[in-house]
Write a protein that holds these residues in place. Structure first.
Motif, PDB file in Angstrom:
ATOM      1  N   ALA A 614       0.814  -1.206   0.000  1.00 13.77           N
ATOM      2  CA  ALA A 614       0.000   0.000   0.000  1.00 13.77           C
ATOM      3  C   ALA A 614       0.853   1.263   0.000  1.00 13.77           C
ATOM      4  N   GLY A 615       2.033   1.193   0.594  1.00 17.94           N
ATOM      5  CA  GLY A 615       2.900   2.369   0.630  1.00 17.94           C
ATOM      6  C   GLY A 615       3.451   2.764  -0.730  1.00 17.94           C
ATOM      7  N   GLU A 616       3.501   1.826  -1.696  1.00 13.92           N
ATOM      8  CA  GLU A 616       4.010   2.157  -3.022  1.00 13.92           C
ATOM      9  C   GLU A 616       3.098   3.121  -3.765  1.00 13.92           C
ATOM     10  N   LEU A 617       1.844   3.231  -3.350  1.00 14.46           N
ATOM     11  CA  LEU A 617       0.901   4.109  -4.035  1.00 14.46           C
ATOM     12  C   LEU A 617       0.918   5.529  -3.472  1.00 14.46           C
ATOM     13  N   ASN A 618       1.690   5.776  -2.444  1.00 10.00           N
ATOM     14  CA  ASN A 618       1.761   7.116  -1.860  1.00 10.00           C
ATOM     15  C   ASN A 618       2.700   8.001  -2.674  1.00 10.00           C
ATOM     16  N   ASP A 652      -4.660  -2.176   4.987  1.00 12.18           N
ATOM     17  CA  ASP A 652      -5.249  -1.376   6.063  1.00 12.18           C
ATOM     18  C   ASP A 652      -4.746   0.064   6.050  1.00 12.18           C
ATOM     19  N   SER A 653      -3.541   0.310   5.520  1.00 15.29           N
ATOM     20  CA  SER A 653      -3.048   1.676   5.431  1.00 15.29           C
ATOM     21  C   SER A 653      -3.663   2.444   4.277  1.00 15.29           C
ATOM     22  N   LEU A 654      -4.225   1.733   3.302  1.00 16.28           N
ATOM     23  CA  LEU A 654      -4.868   2.386   2.161  1.00 16.28           C
ATOM     24  C   LEU A 654      -6.359   2.572   2.376  1.00 16.28           C
ATOM     25  N   ALA A 655      -6.981   1.692   3.157  1.00 13.11           N
ATOM     26  CA  ALA A 655      -8.427   1.772   3.397  1.00 13.11           C
ATOM     27  C   ALA A 655      -8.718   1.730   4.886  1.00 13.11           C
ATOM     28  N   PRO A 656      -8.250   2.730   5.657  1.00 18.46           N
ATOM     29  CA  PRO A 656      -8.519   2.716   7.107  1.00 18.46           C
ATOM     30  C   PRO A 656      -9.938   3.182   7.402  1.00 18.46           C
ATOM     31  N   LYS A 657     -10.331   3.027   8.642  1.00 16.11           N
ATOM     32  CA  LYS A 657     -11.650   3.498   9.049  1.00 16.11           C
ATOM     33  C   LYS A 657     -11.731   5.009   8.922  1.00 16.11           C
ATOM     34  N   ASP A 664      -7.337  14.101   4.773  1.00 20.25           N
ATOM     35  CA  ASP A 664      -7.978  14.189   3.462  1.00 20.25           C
ATOM     36  C   ASP A 664      -7.309  13.284   2.445  1.00 20.25           C
ATOM     37  N   GLY A 665      -5.988  13.094   2.578  1.00 19.57           N
ATOM     38  CA  GLY A 665      -5.282  12.233   1.621  1.00 19.57           C
ATOM     39  C   GLY A 665      -5.749  10.799   1.688  1.00 19.57           C
ATOM     40  N   ASN A 666      -5.881  10.265   2.891  1.00 16.65           N
ATOM     41  CA  ASN A 666      -6.355   8.890   3.037  1.00 16.65           C
ATOM     42  C   ASN A 666      -7.780   8.733   2.533  1.00 16.65           C
ATOM     43  N   LEU A 667      -8.634   9.702   2.815  1.00 16.85           N
ATOM     44  CA  LEU A 667     -10.021   9.605   2.368  1.00 16.85           C
ATOM     45  C   LEU A 667     -10.114   9.689   0.852  1.00 16.85           C
ATOM     46  N   ALA A 691      -4.428  -8.170   1.496  1.00 16.39           N
ATOM     47  CA  ALA A 691      -4.082  -8.863   2.742  1.00 16.39           C
ATOM     48  C   ALA A 691      -3.802  -7.828   3.812  1.00 16.39           C
ATOM     49  N   THR A 692      -4.069  -8.210   5.061  1.00 12.87           N
ATOM     50  CA  THR A 692      -3.844  -7.300   6.181  1.00 12.87           C
ATOM     51  C   THR A 692      -3.695  -8.104   7.463  1.00 12.87           C
ATOM     52  N   ASN A 693      -3.094  -7.456   8.457  1.00 15.56           N
ATOM     53  CA  ASN A 693      -3.019  -8.030   9.799  1.00 15.56           C
ATOM     54  C   ASN A 693      -4.004  -7.381  10.759  1.00 15.56           C
ATOM     55  N   ARG A 694      -4.654  -6.299  10.306  1.00 13.36           N
ATOM     56  CA  ARG A 694      -5.521  -5.529  11.195  1.00 13.36           C
ATOM     57  C   ARG A 694      -6.869  -5.297  10.512  1.00 13.36           C
ATOM     58  N   LEU A 695      -7.664  -6.320  10.491  1.00 12.09           N
ATOM     59  CA  LEU A 695      -8.967  -6.225   9.819  1.00 12.09           C
ATOM     60  C   LEU A 695      -9.902  -5.282  10.567  1.00 12.09           C
ATOM     61  N   HIS A 696      -9.796  -5.225  11.880  1.00  8.59           N
ATOM     62  CA  HIS A 696     -10.717  -4.405  12.662  1.00  8.59           C
ATOM     63  C   HIS A 696     -10.478  -2.915  12.478  1.00  8.59           C
ATOM     64  N   MET A 697      -9.392  -2.524  11.834  1.00  8.16           N
ATOM     65  CA  MET A 697      -9.090  -1.118  11.641  1.00  8.16           C
ATOM     66  C   MET A 697      -9.413  -0.646  10.228  1.00  8.16           C
ATOM     67  N   MET A 698     -10.171  -1.426   9.461  1.00  6.22           N
ATOM     68  CA  MET A 698     -10.423  -1.100   8.062  1.00  6.22           C
ATOM     69  C   MET A 698     -11.820  -0.537   7.873  1.00  6.22           C
ATOM     70  N   ASP A 699     -12.007   0.134   6.739  1.00 10.66           N
ATOM     71  CA  ASP A 699     -13.263   0.813   6.433  1.00 10.66           C
ATOM     72  C   ASP A 699     -14.355  -0.215   6.147  1.00 10.66           C
ATOM     73  N   GLU A 700     -15.550   0.047   6.672  1.00 11.15           N
ATOM     74  CA  GLU A 700     -16.652  -0.893   6.523  1.00 11.15           C
ATOM     75  C   GLU A 700     -17.145  -0.961   5.080  1.00 11.15           C
ATOM     76  N   ALA A 701     -17.168   0.169   4.387  1.00 16.11           N
ATOM     77  CA  ALA A 701     -17.619   0.155   2.993  1.00 16.11           C
ATOM     78  C   ALA A 701     -16.691  -0.681   2.117  1.00 16.11           C
ATOM     79  N   PHE A 702     -15.403  -0.596   2.356  1.00 10.95           N
ATOM     80  CA  PHE A 702     -14.462  -1.411   1.593  1.00 10.95           C
ATOM     81  C   PHE A 702     -14.620  -2.890   1.932  1.00 10.95           C
TER      82      PHE A 702
END
Length: 1170
Positions: A614-618, A652-657, A664-667, A691-702
């Motif tokens: 996910a960091g490669e897209l920043n 999870d870093s690209l689609a956080p809650k 604004d950048g993440n959104l 893939a992620t290690n932190r599913l509970h920290m991700m956006d519900e719509a995604f």
């Protein structure tokens, strides 16, 4: 009426995408046309043109002749896909013509007034080639590829229908044999060659003579992310046209009479010096000149000399200089043209990507003996098949050959089988993922069924309808009869109530013969009322059953209407709608990224970008990251016939809650990502693998858009054993494999591979000094402990290998583990997953369900096993518990105690609950898990002692009552999936099992918890408890106070008694008596004086003597006078006497009291002085 009238192409055009039409709008036009056509079906006949004019009135489309004709061709096509492809081609041709006209106008305005003498070379005549050769250059000489060419490309359309269902193979090509022949007219290759040349405008004009003409050019796309190279033929083979002469004319074409021959060839060796014969599919990088020559030959542009000189003028002399240019430095090359820079950069990027792929492939080759992936090859063949179906859609549609599914079902199954053979221990994960990809293996034809099957189902439904109708009629008759009986009873009650007096006089006469002469009116009323209540219940049951039958009949009739012969061809594509993506989550080191990257290539899902983090897209600039995401996803539009995917790790870093304080950048990046997945910019053939290690920290719509959510957990004991079996047997004895499997509980796949490497390196180094060195058990545990500490795999405050090493006796690991085989399977019994360990009693109880072999009745039982002397705390039980986990093949053994809360800094109640929730959620994600609670440390017992009037009391209470309630609820929800076949070991070890083990030392806490969770107990304990209850309710006689009591009321102070003997105060010797004897003497004296009073022979002196002697008996303990009547008001208070003590024993105790005997002796001595 719609406003802003526009042409059909303007209405369907997708803004921002050149040459793309909106599929959804076109589908809406088709739907409206079908609706209009069905509405006019029963009315007067209306022509197609009139229907289309009505259709234009419902959309903002101009109704001129050109748009009417286009709409007519579009809506009258039998296939929507075919209509869309034809309209798309027409739109692209129209845009190309407009572009040419605009270019001609712009050129004409810049022409000088002087006339230009025409170049005679531009007026070369077009030559018609009578014979042409199609070179099929085989890049992968495999039997499946050769079979695909022979049984698909070279076959006529009318023979494809039955052959494409089979996997055709052939022998690989031999370099010494020439494979050639005539291309059959009407074959797929013949139609493809003519279609490709037709798309170029009939005439091929390259401006110079060529030795070969490439039919399928690869796709090279440069966007904001990088240069994307895609080969439509998936690097299996090339299709080139060769001229029988030395080269093609500058302008040439073919006609219907042109003879086409095919030639199957293998690539020439790259080491061949002759430039004309070497393979330039991958340009040589030995020198800059060689690289440019290969690129220009591949491009057929003849720019070798010009580009080489231009690069020299820009001080580029070697290939390394060119390959190491940065992105900004490419634009600083001034001498070479823009198109030249673009072409060279694309080949440089492709070379870097191919080099990286070869390095990764070499790593796989070193780890796997069988390096060839059959599933990947089959997937590529299927992708090429889809390409030809896309290019020749009209031909296949005319031949009534349906389009293949996006994925091949056999390829999907084969890909998972190969990954299992390569060492992926999925523990049932691949079976779930296979269901996720199944919709992509289905087409509309799979949803349809034949008339024979429909007829069979129709006969079955008719039979069911007849049976249900008969059943309904019989129930209706029965209901009518019972309702009549009900109303008769109701009328009888009304009659009895209205004429109760008259009925009372007639009851003996009217009902005498029926046996009612003994019943009263009220009894008759009660009888009728009870009968009515019974009938009311029966009527309600009958009505419910009739209603159920009506519902079933309605369902059968509705199904019969839908499954008529006219409806068999109509399919609901929503039933097999492809999923848009999946997300794999779980602890680190479990292989999520590896599985994600291998799935796409092996199943045939095209990756439009390399696996991304996910960091490669920043990007630093605002909006640049969003453009990169859009560009990557829009690549899928270039290959619409394939299912494409983008693989993103750490999503999870690209689609956080989304929160109030989110940046604004993440959104912005999240909104763009959501728009291409079922959003406003939906890309229908795009899937997201993440893939992620932190599913509970991700956006519900995604997460909602990710249809598949797969948990990738730690390997089970069987999986760990298979992974550890890769250790060489000359490094470690196979006898230690089971013990090492137990010691690596909770190890991830990465930790297990690290342990294998550590053991190998350690043994190789030791063998240098001791050639026959082999690991012993203690050394194995020490190496395992090092790996456990590196990956932070702790049980409490220590690692499991350390705990096991502390408890072993000798080096024989098998002897240390054979004593813990408690959870092995037993006949006719299934464990419930609930285990209670009573450390105070030294036993462990395992609850199970036993099935009777004959009656099949199930009853709960308890299997009790004794604990060892060393198992006095949780650390001592860990070895037993890990063996339990190994026997049950659990994937996770979670320990919840005070050390866990301390490690997580969970000090207040909220933090404790969060920690418990995380651990419970992790256990719930596994199919087989085992969680262990140290209840004493988590809950705690508060003891308070005090003095009361009845004696000293001790009160117990729970400290952390909320945690106790939480653990109690989770323990009650523990379950083990019941298996119908206990003999099948695989079914038992792969079934879903959620084990809960509670370890308790305090007796009060154990009794309280077992009662609250209703834990099954042994029958002997139940019998003992019932006997105790019976004893508690039994009346017992107290020989001290001569009163009855129950055991539960036997408290201090409940018994008032005298603990001394009775003596005669008037006797000179102070004679000793027991209470019954003294009362008997007093009773006799009273009876004697009473008889004398009756006879009148008693004197006043005798009466006074009697009254004085009546109070002569006294208790030695308190000098209290003996009272004949009433309760014993004793001087001592205590507990009642034990049931086994008799009156004689109690009197003997009183008589032998040395204190009271001494007191009597003192009284005698004092009286002797008078």
């Amino acid at each position: 009426m719609a406003t802003n009238i526009q042409s059909l192409f303007d209405y369907l055009a997708v803004k921002g995408l050149f040459g793309m039409l909106d599929r959804e709008r076109l589908k809406e036009i088709h739907t409206r046309y079908d609706r209009l056509k069905n509405e006019q079906f029963d009315s007067n006949a209306i022509s197609v043109d009139e229907l289309i004019k009505k259709l234009t009135q419902q959309f903002p489309i101009d109704d001129d002749k050109e748009n009417i004709d286009r709409l007519k061709r579009c809506v009258t096509q039998q296939s929507f896909e075919l209509a869309y492809q034809n309209l798309q081609k027409e739109y692209i041709n129209k845009l190309s013509e407009e572009k040419k006209k605009a270019k001609q106008i712009a050129t004409s305005t810049n022409i000088t007034e002087t006339s230009i003498v025409p170049n005679p070379t531009t007026q070369t005549n077009v030559e018609t080639i009578s014979t042409i050769i199609c070179q099929i250059l085989i890049k992968q000489n495999q039997g499946n590829v050769i079979g695909f060419i022979q049984h698909f490309l070279l076959c006529p359309f009318n023979e494809i229908q039955h052959k494409q269902k089979l996997i055709q193979t052939a022998n690989p090509l031999s370099p010494d044999v020439l494979y050639s022949g005539r291309v059959i007219s009407g074959s797929i290759l013949d139609a493809f060659i003519r279609s490709q040349l037709l798309s170029r405008g009939h005439v091929v004009d390259t401006g110079r003579s060529l030795t070969k003409f490439c039919l399928v050019e690869p796709l090279v796309l440069s966007d904001e992310f990088d240069t994307w190279y895609f080969d439509y033929l998936r690097d299996l083979f090339e299709l080139n046209l060769l001229s029988p002469e030395k080269s093609f004319p500058k302008r040439w074409k073919i006609d219907e009479n042109t003879k086409i021959f095919y030639l199957l060839e293998l690539p020439k060796n790259n080491d061949n010096i002759d430039q004309g014969t070497r393979n330039v599919d991958r340009p040589s990088t030995v020198s800059l000149q060689r690289f440019i020559e290969d690129v220009c030959e591949k491009e057929n542009n003849g720019m070798t000399k010009k580009w080489f000189e231009a690069l020299h003028e820009d001080d580029i002399f070697t290939y390394d200089h060119l390959a190491n240019l940065k992105f900004d430095e490419w634009n600083q090359l001034k001498k070479i043209s823009m198109n030249g820079r673009k072409i060279l950069k694309s080949y440089i990027d492709r070379e870097k990507q191919m080099t990286n792929d070869i390095e990764n492939l070499s790593k796989v080759d070193q780890s796997n003996s069988n390096t060839h992936s059959q599933s990947e090859l089959c997937a590529k063949i299927h992708q090429v098949r889809l390409y030809f179906h896309y290019k020749l859609a009209e031909k296949f549609h005319a031949a009534k050959i349906p389009n293949p599914a996006k994925l091949d079902a056999d390829c999907v199954r084969l890909s998972f089988d190969e990954m299992r053979k390569e060492g992926f221990e999925d523990d049932g994960l691949f079976d779930q993922m296979k269901l996720f990809f199944l919709p992509l293996t289905m087409i509309e034809k799979d949803l349809a069924t034949g008339e024979k099957r429909i007829s069979l189902l129709s006969r079955q439904r008719i039979r069911q309808i007849v049976d249900l109708t008969e059943r309904k009629e019989s129930l209706t008759v029965e209901l009518s009869k019972k309702e009549n009986d009900y109303y008769e009873h109701n009328n009888a009650i009304d009659t009895l109530r209205r004429e109760i007096q008259r009925v009372q006089r007639q009851i003996s006469n009217h009902f005498e013969q029926q046996g009612y002469d003994n019943f009263t009116i009220h009894e008759l009323l009660n009888m009728h009322t009870k009968e009515m209540e019974c009938l009311k219940t029966e009527n309600h049951d009958l009505r419910t059953e009739i209603q159920d039958i009506d519902d079933r009949l309605n369902s059968l009739e509705r199904v019969s209407r839908e499954y008529n012969v006219n409806q068999t061809n109509k399919c609901d594509r929503d039933l097999v709608k492809p999923n848009r993506g999946f997300i794999m989550y779980g602890p680190p080191g479990t292989g999520k990224s590896d599985i994600m990257s291998k799935l796409s290539t092996r199943m045939g899902v095209c990756m439009v970008a390399p696996p991304l983090a996910a960091g490669e897209l920043n990007r630093p600039l605002v909006g640049e990251s969003e453009r990169i995401i859009v560009d990557i996803c829009m690549r899928c539009h270039r290959i619409p016939y394939l299912m494409c995917c983008v693989a993103i790790d750490e999503i999870d870093s690209l689609a956080p809650k989304r929160k109030d304080d989110s940046g604004d950048g993440n959104l912005a990046k999240l909104s763009v990502l959501l728009s291409v997945i079922d959003g406003i910019k939906d890309v229908p053939n795009l899937m997201i693998f993440c893939a992620t290690n932190r599913l509970h920290m991700m956006d519900e719509a995604f997460l909602r858009r990710m249809s598949g959510k797969f948990f990738v957990g730690r390997p089970s004991s069987h999986a760990r054993k298979n992974i550890l079996s890769g250790i060489k047997n000359w490094h470690m004895s196979p006898n230690f494999l089971d013990s090492l499997t137990m010691a690596t509980t909770n190890f991830s796949g990465a930790a297990l591979r690290a342990l294998r490497r550590l053991i190998t390196v350690y043994c190789v180094d030791a063998i240098r000094e001791k050639p026959y060195y082999q690991l012993d058990y203690r050394t194995i545990l020490q190496l395992t402990d090092i790996t456990a500490r590196q990956y932070r795999i702790f049980f409490g405050a220590e690692t499991l290998p350390t705990i096991i090493e502390r408890g072993i006796k000798g080096d024989d690991a098998t002897n240390n583990n054979q004593q813990f085989n408690d959870l092995t399977s037993e006949n006719n019994s299934i464990y419930t997953g609930k285990v209670l360990a009573n450390l105070n009693a030294g036993v462990i109880d395992v609850e199970a369900i036993q099935t009777h072999p004959i009656t099949r009745e199930r009853t709960k039982i308890v299997c009790r096993y004794p604990l060892l002397d060393s198992e006095t705390n949780l650390q001592g039980l860990l070895q037993r518990l890990t063996i339990y986990g190994k026997l049950r093949n659990v994937q996770l053994l979670q320990l919840v105690d005070l050390n866990l809360l301390s490690a997580e800094s969970a000090h207040d109640e909220k933090q404790k609950f969060e920690t418990l929730k995380e651990r419970l959620d992790e256990c719930g994600a596994y199919r087989r898990s085992m969680i262990v609670y140290d209840l004493d440390s988590l809950v705690g017992i508060n003891r308070s002692e005090g003095n009361a009037s009845t004696g000293r009391t001790t009160n117990f209470s729970l400290i952390n009552h909320n945690i106790y309630t939480h653990i109690k609820d989770k323990f009650q929800n523990t379950h083990v999936q019941l298996s119908t076949d206990n003999s099948n070991h695989n079914n038992e070890t792969n079934a879903e099992e959620k084990w809960s083990i509670v370890i308790i030392y305090d007796p009060f806490l154990f009794r309280q918890f077992s009662d609250d969770v209703k834990f099954t107990r042994l029958q002997s304990e139940i019998d003992e408890e019932q006997a105790e209850m019976r004893r508690a309710d039994e009346l017992l006689l107290c020989v001290q106070c001569n009163d009855y009591y129950v055991e539960q009321d036997n408290r201090m102070g409940a018994c008032a008694h005298h603990n001394g003997f009775i003596y005669d105060n008037l006797s000179s010797t102070l004679d000793m008596y027991n209470r019954p004897c003294a009362i008997e003497n007093l009773s006799n004296e009273e009876a004697q004086i009473t008889s004398q009073v009756i006879r009148g022979s008693v004197t006043q002196e005798q009466k006074e003597t009697y009254e004085r002697r009546k109070n002569r008996f006294r208790y030695i303990c308190c000098d209290q006078t003996l009272q004949v009547g009433g309760m014993i008001n004793g001087c001592k208070r205590g507990k009642h006497s034990q049931p086994h003590i008799t009156r004689d024993e109690w009197q003997s105790i009183c008589n032998k009291n040395q204190e009271y005997r001494q007191k009597r002796l003192t009284l005698l001595q004092s009286r002797a002085q008078y």
